[in-house]
Scaffold this motif. Structure first.
Motif, PDB file in Angstrom:
ATOM      1  N   ASP A  14       0.837  -1.199   0.000  1.00 27.37           N
ATOM      2  CA  ASP A  14       0.000   0.000   0.000  1.00 27.37           C
ATOM      3  C   ASP A  14       0.871   1.248   0.000  1.00 27.37           C
ATOM      4  O   ASP A  14       1.975   1.256   0.530  1.00 27.37           O
ATOM      5  N   GLY A  15       0.353   2.301  -0.599  1.00 29.12           N
ATOM      6  CA  GLY A  15       1.066   3.572  -0.617  1.00 29.12           C
ATOM      7  C   GLY A  15       1.884   3.732  -1.880  1.00 29.12           C
ATOM      8  O   GLY A  15       1.880   2.888  -2.767  1.00 29.12           O
ATOM      9  N   ASP A  16       2.607   4.841  -1.927  1.00 26.29           N
ATOM     10  CA  ASP A  16       3.427   5.158  -3.090  1.00 26.29           C
ATOM     11  C   ASP A  16       4.760   4.424  -3.015  1.00 26.29           C
ATOM     12  O   ASP A  16       5.504   4.577  -2.047  1.00 26.29           O
ATOM     13  N   LEU A  17       5.031   3.662  -4.035  1.00 28.33           N
ATOM     14  CA  LEU A  17       6.306   2.972  -4.143  1.00 28.33           C
ATOM     15  C   LEU A  17       7.211   3.842  -5.002  1.00 28.33           C
ATOM     16  O   LEU A  17       6.920   4.099  -6.163  1.00 28.33           O
ATOM     17  N   THR A  18       8.286   4.340  -4.425  1.00 34.89           N
ATOM     18  CA  THR A  18       9.194   5.244  -5.128  1.00 34.89           C
ATOM     19  C   THR A  18      10.622   4.759  -4.957  1.00 34.89           C
ATOM     20  O   THR A  18      10.902   3.893  -4.119  1.00 34.89           O
ATOM     21  N   GLN A  19      11.522   5.330  -5.732  1.00 35.62           N
ATOM     22  CA  GLN A  19      12.933   5.021  -5.583  1.00 35.62           C
ATOM     23  C   GLN A  19      13.354   5.410  -4.166  1.00 35.62           C
ATOM     24  O   GLN A  19      13.010   6.476  -3.669  1.00 35.62           O
ATOM     25  N   GLY A  20      14.063   4.501  -3.492  1.00 29.83           N
ATOM     26  CA  GLY A  20      14.491   4.745  -2.117  1.00 29.83           C
ATOM     27  C   GLY A  20      13.596   4.092  -1.080  1.00 29.83           C
ATOM     28  O   GLY A  20      13.980   3.966   0.076  1.00 29.83           O
ATOM     29  N   TYR A  21      12.390   3.653  -1.482  1.00 28.27           N
ATOM     30  CA  TYR A  21      11.480   2.969  -0.562  1.00 28.27           C
ATOM     31  C   TYR A  21      12.150   1.681  -0.092  1.00 28.27           C
ATOM     32  O   TYR A  21      12.761   0.963  -0.879  1.00 28.27           O
ATOM     33  N   VAL A  22      12.042   1.361   1.183  1.00 29.24           N
ATOM     34  CA  VAL A  22      12.628   0.143   1.728  1.00 29.24           C
ATOM     35  C   VAL A  22      11.552  -0.950   1.731  1.00 29.24           C
ATOM     36  O   VAL A  22      10.504  -0.808   2.354  1.00 29.24           O
TER      37      VAL A  22
END
Length: 96
Positions: A48-56
């Motif tokens: 859930d939520g925004d998956l972006t570069q840097g997300y763990v």
């Protein structure tokens, strides 16, 4: 005086965002690695939520290895291939 305070606040915000941008690390994932991930899809997981570069990526999500790029793993999130650094589980590449 209010105008001076507003200008100082704007300058602080601007300079802190510039410093943040300088700390960002851009990783160039080789085309061969991206091709492997696309040719070998995994069972998708939902995050859930925004998956972006840097997300763990959470520890309970299994990452698949990439044979010719042992520093990277991958997973399909919400149907999208995602390449992750195995060192810290951070997203470094999202397919568009």
């Amino acid at each position: 005086m209010k105008k001076l305070f507003a200008m100082a606040a704007t300058l602080m915000i601007t300079s802190s965002s510039v410093a943040f941008a300088q700390d960002a690390v851009i990783v160039e994932v080789p085309q061969q690695t991206r091709d492997y991930v696309i040719a070998n899809p995994s069972d998708p997981v939902v995050i859930d939520g925004d998956l972006t570069q840097g997300y763990v990526i959470p520890q309970d999500v299994e990452l698949r290895p990439i044979p010719d790029s042992p520093q990277y793993g991958y997973v399909y999130v919400n149907g999208q291939p995602v390449i992750v650094s195995l060192e810290n589980r951070k997203v470094i590449y999202l397919s568009k």
